[in-house]
Design a protein around this motif. Structure first.
Motif, short mmCIF file in Angstrom:
data_model
loop_
_atom_site.label_atom_id
_atom_site.label_comp_id
_atom_site.label_asym_id
_atom_site.label_seq_id
_atom_site.Cartn_x
_atom_site.Cartn_y
_atom_site.Cartn_z
N GLN A 59 60.78 27.83 31.60
CA GLN A 59 61.64 28.46 30.60
C GLN A 59 63.11 28.18 30.88
N ILE A 60 63.46 28.15 32.17
CA ILE A 60 64.84 27.82 32.54
C ILE A 60 65.16 26.40 32.09
N GLY A 61 64.23 25.48 32.36
CA GLY A 61 64.43 24.09 31.94
C GLY A 61 64.57 23.96 30.44
N GLU A 62 63.78 24.72 29.71
CA GLU A 62 63.86 24.68 28.24
C GLU A 62 65.22 25.16 27.76
N SER A 63 65.73 26.22 28.38
CA SER A 63 67.03 26.75 27.96
C SER A 63 68.17 25.78 28.28
N VAL A 122 71.11 26.93 40.72
CA VAL A 122 70.45 27.14 39.43
C VAL A 122 71.36 27.92 38.49
N ALA A 123 72.06 28.91 39.01
CA ALA A 123 72.96 29.72 38.18
C ALA A 123 74.12 28.89 37.65
N ALA A 124 74.53 27.87 38.40
CA ALA A 124 75.70 27.08 38.00
C ALA A 124 75.48 26.34 36.69
N GLY A 125 74.25 25.89 36.45
CA GLY A 125 73.92 25.28 35.17
C GLY A 125 74.48 23.89 34.93
N ARG A 182 62.15 42.78 35.77
CA ARG A 182 63.26 43.73 35.74
C ARG A 182 64.63 43.08 35.81
N VAL A 183 64.68 41.83 36.24
CA VAL A 183 65.98 41.14 36.31
C VAL A 183 66.02 39.99 35.30
N ILE A 184 65.21 38.95 35.52
CA ILE A 184 65.27 37.77 34.65
C ILE A 184 64.87 38.12 33.21
N GLY A 185 63.72 38.76 33.05
CA GLY A 185 63.24 39.09 31.71
C GLY A 185 64.17 40.05 30.98
N PHE A 186 64.65 41.06 31.69
CA PHE A 186 65.52 42.05 31.07
C PHE A 186 66.83 41.42 30.59
N ILE A 187 67.44 40.61 31.44
CA ILE A 187 68.72 39.98 31.07
C ILE A 187 68.52 38.94 29.98
N TYR A 188 67.42 38.19 30.05
CA TYR A 188 67.14 37.19 29.01
C TYR A 188 67.01 37.86 27.65
N ASP A 189 66.32 38.98 27.59
CA ASP A 189 66.17 39.70 26.32
C ASP A 189 67.51 40.20 25.80
N LYS A 190 68.41 40.53 26.71
CA LYS A 190 69.71 41.04 26.30
C LYS A 190 70.59 39.94 25.69
N CYS A 199 67.06 31.84 23.85
CA CYS A 199 68.39 31.68 24.43
C CYS A 199 68.53 30.26 24.96
N PHE A 200 69.71 29.67 24.78
CA PHE A 200 69.97 28.33 25.27
C PHE A 200 71.31 28.30 26.01
N GLY A 201 71.32 27.52 27.09
CA GLY A 201 72.54 27.41 27.88
C GLY A 201 72.41 28.12 29.22
N SER A 202 73.39 27.90 30.06
CA SER A 202 73.35 28.47 31.41
C SER A 202 73.49 29.98 31.41
N ARG A 203 74.06 30.54 30.33
CA ARG A 203 74.26 31.99 30.27
C ARG A 203 72.94 32.76 30.28
N CYS A 204 71.84 32.09 29.91
CA CYS A 204 70.55 32.77 29.83
C CYS A 204 70.08 33.28 31.19
N PHE A 205 70.37 32.51 32.23
CA PHE A 205 69.83 32.84 33.55
C PHE A 205 70.91 32.94 34.64
N MET A 206 72.17 32.73 34.28
CA MET A 206 73.23 32.71 35.29
C MET A 206 73.31 34.03 36.05
N LEU A 207 73.40 35.13 35.33
CA LEU A 207 73.53 36.44 35.98
C LEU A 207 72.29 36.76 36.81
N SER A 208 71.12 36.43 36.27
CA SER A 208 69.87 36.72 36.99
C SER A 208 69.84 36.02 38.34
#
Length: 245
Positions: A59-63, A122-125, A182-190, A199-208
């Motif tokens: 999913q990260i790769g897709e985003s 990974v967060a750097a994107g 509780r972290v990746i899924g929650f933030i992705y939904d937000k 969601c597309f782009g590094s913002r999807c998983f950066m914070l997680s």
């Protein structure tokens, strides 16, 4: 004078005997020890966040606009790095243990530091960051699976190693659920948008992944605490065992 020397020797022998007894614990005794929970927390930080990345790597790769072929290759490559970590950590830690006398928990701290760097990558994107991130996290993740059972047997003894090891291994699914849901899924939904909440782009998983990097860095300090707590134990018990081989 002879009396004092005798008392010192008796105390040293008593301390060695006590440490030796600590190396033959059952599950209940292990659960009541600080070392058990330090190892458990370190594995929660490492194995949990590593497994969370494995679960979400496609999913990260897709985003990040990776092709389907690239996403599939990442999963395969992660398995290779995982194997190399398992083999390499055991080999390297054995060398340092036998030749330098370095207690094995130090390598847990090192692998957690590597994993934290991998999460930051990974967060750097940046372009193709998942290839580098998967190498770092994969090697560190495999290393921790190699180190954990060995450290468990060295610290708690081999009498109940299966039970104690599998109890500590619970840290992996617990950590995976915590970070994946509780972290990746929650933030992705937000941050997701649209009807299917994509969601597309590094913002999807950066914070997680920055959160998981912080947790991994916390695990470094926990593992270092375990290392300093067990240095004397390794010298008194583990190294003495090795001399018999």
């Amino acid at each position: 004078m002879n009396f004092l020397v005798k008392k010192v020797k008796q105390k040293a022998a008593s301390d060695d005997e006590r440490l030796s007894d600590e190396a033959n614990m059952n599950l209940l005794q292990a659960l009541c020890s600080v070392n058990f929970w330090l190892l458990f927390i370190a594995m929660f930080c490492g194995l949990g966040s590593g497994l969370a990345m494995i679960n979400n790597i496609s999913q990260i790769g897709e985003s990040l606009d990776y092709t389907a072929a690239e996403r599939n290759s990442l999963v395969s490559l992660f398995s290779i790095w995982n194997f190399l970590g398992r083999f390499g950590a055991g080999f390297v830690s054995d060398i340092f243990l036998h030749r330098v006398g370095c207690a094995r928990p130090l390598f847990v701290a090192i692998t957690l530091a590597i994993m934290a760097v991998g999460h930051i990558v990974v967060a750097a994107g940046f372009s193709k960051n998942l290839y580098l991130g998967s190498v770092l996290v994969g090697v560190a993740y495999g290393s921790q699976w190699s180190l954990m059972p060995t450290i468990t047997s060295e610290i708690f003894g081999v009498g109940h190693v299966g039970t104690i090891f599998n109890t500590i291994a619970i840290a992996s699914p617990v950590g995976s659920y915590t970070f994946s849901v509780r972290v990746i899924g929650f933030i992705y939904d937000k941050v997701g948008s649209g009807e299917d909440n994509t969601c597309f782009g590094s913002r999807c998983f950066m914070l997680s992944f920055m959160i998981m990097a912080s947790v991994a860095f916390f695990g470094v300090f926990v593992a270092l605490l375990l290392f300093f707590r067990t240095r004397r134990f390794y010298k008194a018990v583990v190294f003495r065992r090795l001399r018999h081989f």
